[in-house]
Scaffold this active site. Structure first.
Site, PDB file in Angstrom:
ATOM      1  N   LYS A 185       0.895  -1.179   0.000  1.00 23.25           N
ATOM      2  CA  LYS A 185       0.000   0.000   0.000  1.00 23.25           C
ATOM      3  C   LYS A 185       0.924   1.217   0.000  1.00 23.25           C
ATOM      4  O   LYS A 185       1.422   1.638   1.028  1.00 23.25           O
ATOM      5  CB  LYS A 185      -0.867  -0.024   1.271  1.00 23.25           C
ATOM      6  CG  LYS A 185      -2.199   0.696   1.165  1.00 23.25           C
ATOM      7  CD  LYS A 185      -2.130   2.159   0.825  1.00 23.25           C
ATOM      8  CE  LYS A 185      -1.759   3.048   1.989  1.00 23.25           C
ATOM      9  NZ  LYS A 185      -1.518   4.450   1.583  1.00 23.25           N
ATOM     10  N   GLY A 238       6.619   5.174   8.399  1.00 17.04           N
ATOM     11  CA  GLY A 238       5.826   6.403   8.408  1.00 17.04           C
ATOM     12  C   GLY A 238       5.913   7.059   9.774  1.00 17.04           C
ATOM     13  O   GLY A 238       6.892   6.858  10.511  1.00 17.04           O
ATOM     14  N   SER A 239       4.897   7.804  10.118  1.00 16.40           N
ATOM     15  CA  SER A 239       4.927   8.552  11.374  1.00 16.40           C
ATOM     16  C   SER A 239       4.760   7.627  12.585  1.00 16.40           C
ATOM     17  O   SER A 239       4.145   6.556  12.473  1.00 16.40           O
ATOM     18  CB  SER A 239       3.791   9.576  11.372  1.00 16.40           C
ATOM     19  OG  SER A 239       2.559   8.906  11.240  1.00 16.40           O
ATOM     20  N   GLY A 243       2.260   4.519  13.332  1.00 14.53           N
ATOM     21  CA  GLY A 243       2.927   3.299  13.799  1.00 14.53           C
ATOM     22  C   GLY A 243       2.234   2.727  15.031  1.00 14.53           C
ATOM     23  O   GLY A 243       2.022   1.518  15.154  1.00 14.53           O
ATOM     24  N   GLU A 261       9.082   1.298  11.102  1.00 18.66           N
ATOM     25  CA  GLU A 261      10.188   2.263  11.062  1.00 18.66           C
ATOM     26  C   GLU A 261       9.519   3.628  11.078  1.00 18.66           C
ATOM     27  O   GLU A 261       8.863   4.017  10.118  1.00 18.66           O
ATOM     28  CB  GLU A 261      11.031   2.039   9.805  1.00 18.66           C
ATOM     29  CG  GLU A 261      12.404   2.669   9.907  1.00 18.66           C
ATOM     30  CD  GLU A 261      12.445   4.018   9.239  1.00 18.66           C
ATOM     31  OE1 GLU A 261      12.217   5.022   9.961  1.00 18.66           O
ATOM     32  OE2 GLU A 261      12.664   4.057   8.030  1.00 18.66           O
ATOM     33  N   CYS A 296      13.356  10.561   7.494  1.00 15.46           N
ATOM     34  CA  CYS A 296      13.054  10.210   8.887  1.00 15.46           C
ATOM     35  C   CYS A 296      14.300  10.212   9.771  1.00 15.46           C
ATOM     36  O   CYS A 296      14.229  10.524  10.949  1.00 15.46           O
ATOM     37  CB  CYS A 296      12.339   8.877   8.962  1.00 15.46           C
ATOM     38  SG  CYS A 296      13.140   7.631   7.975  1.00 15.46           S
ATOM     39  N   GLU A 395       8.953  15.914  15.365  1.00 13.38           N
ATOM     40  CA  GLU A 395       9.549  15.682  14.056  1.00 13.38           C
ATOM     41  C   GLU A 395       8.867  16.642  13.081  1.00 13.38           C
ATOM     42  O   GLU A 395       7.659  16.550  12.843  1.00 13.38           O
ATOM     43  CB  GLU A 395       9.317  14.233  13.624  1.00 13.38           C
ATOM     44  CG  GLU A 395       9.992  13.932  12.316  1.00 13.38           C
ATOM     45  CD  GLU A 395       9.759  12.511  11.823  1.00 13.38           C
ATOM     46  OE1 GLU A 395       8.614  12.037  11.893  1.00 13.38           O
ATOM     47  OE2 GLU A 395      10.735  11.889  11.361  1.00 13.38           O
TER      48      GLU A 395
HETATM   49  P1  ADP Z   1       3.364  10.952   6.856  1.00 17.09           P
HETATM   50  O1  ADP Z   1       2.967  11.743   8.046  1.00 17.09           O
HETATM   51  O2  ADP Z   1       4.805  10.926   6.590  1.00 17.09           O
HETATM   52  O3  ADP Z   1       2.524  11.159   5.638  1.00 17.09           O
HETATM   53  P2  ADP Z   1       1.927   8.638   7.657  1.00 17.09           P
HETATM   54  O4  ADP Z   1       2.358   7.856   8.828  1.00 17.09           O
HETATM   55  O5  ADP Z   1       0.695   9.448   7.759  1.00 17.09           O
HETATM   56  O6  ADP Z   1       3.179   9.463   7.242  1.00 17.09           O
HETATM   57  O7  ADP Z   1       1.773   7.692   6.384  1.00 17.09           O
HETATM   58  C1  ADP Z   1       2.652   6.661   6.027  1.00 17.09           C
HETATM   59  C2  ADP Z   1       1.863   5.564   5.338  1.00 17.09           C
HETATM   60  O8  ADP Z   1       0.890   5.079   6.254  1.00 17.09           O
HETATM   61  C3  ADP Z   1       1.097   6.012   4.099  1.00 17.09           C
HETATM   62  O9  ADP Z   1       1.090   4.965   3.148  1.00 17.09           O
HETATM   63  C4  ADP Z   1      -0.298   6.226   4.633  1.00 17.09           C
HETATM   64  O10 ADP Z   1      -1.313   6.080   3.666  1.00 17.09           O
HETATM   65  C5  ADP Z   1      -0.396   5.126   5.662  1.00 17.09           C
HETATM   66  N1  ADP Z   1      -1.393   5.363   6.728  1.00 17.09           N
HETATM   67  C6  ADP Z   1      -1.821   6.538   7.228  1.00 17.09           C
HETATM   68  N2  ADP Z   1      -2.753   6.351   8.178  1.00 17.09           N
HETATM   69  C7  ADP Z   1      -2.932   5.009   8.279  1.00 17.09           C
HETATM   70  C8  ADP Z   1      -3.763   4.182   9.083  1.00 17.09           C
HETATM   71  N3  ADP Z   1      -4.604   4.681   9.978  1.00 17.09           N
HETATM   72  N4  ADP Z   1      -3.658   2.838   8.919  1.00 17.09           N
HETATM   73  C9  ADP Z   1      -2.800   2.294   8.037  1.00 17.09           C
HETATM   74  N5  ADP Z   1      -2.010   3.035   7.242  1.00 17.09           N
HETATM   75  C10 ADP Z   1      -2.060   4.369   7.355  1.00 17.09           C
END
Ligand code: ADP
Length: 499
Positions: A185, A238-239, A243, A261, A296, A395
């Site tokens: 995804k 991601g964030s 996470g 990560e 990151c 961050e």
């Molecule tokens: P950023 O703040 O860097 O955009 P995110 O953590 O929001 O990072 O997103 C990283 C990935 O996680 C993206 O592919 C995003 O679509 C996905 N994502 C965001 N929210 C969710 C969620 N609730 N469940 C699963 N995946 C998510």
């Protein structure tokens, strides 16, 4: 080279790739978005949802059970993955254009750094799979036990937008080589390259259902994937905020294996014993201002001993001029724009907040030609703040570095660790004892001495504390995408052999 023109002439696929073919999302919903550099309409990518996840998991599970991929020998898998890497290499320009257009990061970064790095990671893992042995327990007189790595089954991979191909390759390559079926995804900001990569994977010989790409929103496609009971592992970059949710989804569903990560606010300690402050400033600027700071592991907190603070600050200001943003489509530019208007506003809000609270803000002076409305931010150095201030704790994910002062190295290490994160860190010093104890003392998954960001596929990457769980890269990554099984074999001495 006219990147925009080339993009226009490309037959860009925007649908999901499921079970060996492109398909529309069931709801026909798409992602609406615009380039942060020039406003180009980039809408139309399929926004998959729960129903699409359901279908894809079925296909991926079926492919896993059939075992056409899983049962291949390590050497067969290696050869297909090496072919896959070669085919990606032939598409390097195309993939770099897709990522540049979607994220407005400099084309130069993708073409010369990211895409080759992703291909290199696939080759590294492919070459590793037939050389990485499982184990046996110490021998016994009447028993023998093996410990082997078994694939998990269907594995979900959720990736971010700041380095779309590299992060995905770090995860899908070891996952595939361990025999799993993967569902990727990609981030809604950067899906096109991975959609194209799925087709190349099939052409290279990865069977249908084994490599699937489901674009869509995190809250919909990502969440449904992480909550699915037939998905046996979920691997995310991601964030930290998301996470944390991923861990919960695992607990709420089937306790699937989780790899994370997440974010960072990595410390960069400069000692008064650093013999080359110019080099330290150069390395810092390269790592915190590259890609508009959207990394990151960026060393976004400098902790410096008072004695060398002023000299270092002047050197850093000079180095920051080399990373001013410009037109991402120009091959000579090393820095493009911030990925989206939202992210741009978020970074600006942090700079404004620091200003309001009386911090000293320095921004690089050089300006490169760029359209007026492009979402770009000049390299920014914030000083006159405390480690407890929001700009020093959160961050920011932009070209912003916070400069903090310490009385001595002991205090610097204490400040370095006073954060919920623990992804990376560094110390610049010529004192070997100081370097050794700082490296031991900094609570992070990676510590650099007199360097930063220099890495290799052989070195694991992953955080301590709220920066994550598990590791990307290195042969240890194979362990992440597998589960260990012990087979205990008990023997009886054949009667004719007794005595
Ligand atoms: P950023 O703040 O860097 O955009 P995110 O953590 O929001 O990072 O997103 C990283 C990935 O996680 C993206 O592919 C995003 O679509 C996905 N994502 C965001 N929210 C969710 C969620 N609730 N469940 C699963 N995946 C998510």
């Amino acid at each position: 080279m006219d990147i925009k023109e080339k993009f226009r002439n490309m037959n860009v696929e925007k649908r999901a790739y499921i079970n060996g073919k492109y398909v529309e999302s069931k709801s026909r919903k798409t992602i609406e978005k615009y380039s942060s550099f020039n406003g180009m309409d980039l809408s139309g990518i399929s926004a998959c949802g729960k129903d699409d996840v359901e279908d894809t998991v079925k296909c991926a599970k079926n492919a896993f059970e059939l075992g056409i991929w899983r049962k291949k020998t390590p050497e067969e898998k290696k050869n297909i993955m090496l072919k896959f890497a070669d085919m990606l290499e032939c598409c390097r320009e195309e993939l770099a254009i897709l990522d540049t257009i979607e994220t407005s990061r400099a084309y130069q970064n993708y073409y010369y750094d990211s895409i080759p790095k992703a291909i290199g990671a696939i080759r590294y893992f492919a070459e590793g799979i037939d050389k990485y042995y499982d184990s046996a327990i110490p021998p016994r007189e009447d028993a023998f036990a093996t410990v082997t790595r078994c694939p998990l089954g269907v594995v979900g991979i959720i990736t971010p937008w700041n380095d779309p191909m590299v992060v995905a390759a770090w995860k899908f390559a070891p996952a595939l080589l361990m025999g799993n079926s993967v569902i990727i995804k990609p981030a809604e900001q950067s899906s096109l390259s991975m959609i194209r990569v799925a087709e190349i994977a099939s052409e290279a010989g990865i069977p249908k259902g084994v490599f699937n790409v489901l674009p869509g929103f995190g809250e919909e496609a990502g969440k449904a994937l992480a909550l699915h009971k037939e998905v046996q592992g979920i691997f995310f970059t991601g964030s930290s905020e998301v996470g944390r949710q991923i861990v919960q989804y695992s607990g709420m569903s089937n306790m699937k294996k989780v790899g994370l990560e997440c974010g960072g606010k990595s410390p960069f300690i400069v000692s008064k014993n650093c013999g080359d402050l110019k080099e330290a400033a150069k390395v810092l600027a390269e790592n915190v201002f590259y890609n508009q700071g959207q990394i990151c592991s960026a060393p976004s907190r400098v902790i410096i001993e008072k004695l060398v603070r002023d000299e270092f600050m002047e050197l850093l200001k000079k180095e920051s001029e080399k990373f001013v943003p410009g037109n991402p489509y120009e091959i000579r530019n090393n820095v493009g724009c911030i990925v989206s208007k939202n992210q741009y506003e978020k970074v600006k809000t942090y700079i404004e907040l620091a200003k309001r609270n009386g911090a000293i803000i320095y921004q690089a002076k050089t300006v490169k030609e760029k359209p007026i409305n492009a979402c770009c931010i000049q390299p920014t150095i914030i000083s006159g703040v405390e480690n407890s201030d929001k700009v020093a704790r959160d961050e920011i994910f932009g070209p912003v570095v916070v400069l903090l002062e310490a009385e001595n190295i002991q205090e610097a290490i204490k400040m370095a660790n006073d954060t919920p994160y623990g992804l990376s860190g560094a110390i610049f010093t010529d004192d070997l004892n100081e370097a050794y104890y700082a490296a031991k003392g900094i609570e992070s998954g990676l510590v650099h001495i007199n360097s930063y960001g220099e890495d290799d596929n052989m070195a694991p990457f992953g955080g301590f504390k709220e920066s994550g769980l598990g590791k990307d890269k290195s042969l240890w990554a194979f362990d992440e995408y597998s589960q260990q099984k012990t087979v205990w074999m008990k023997f009886k001495m054949p009667s004719g052999m007794r005595g």
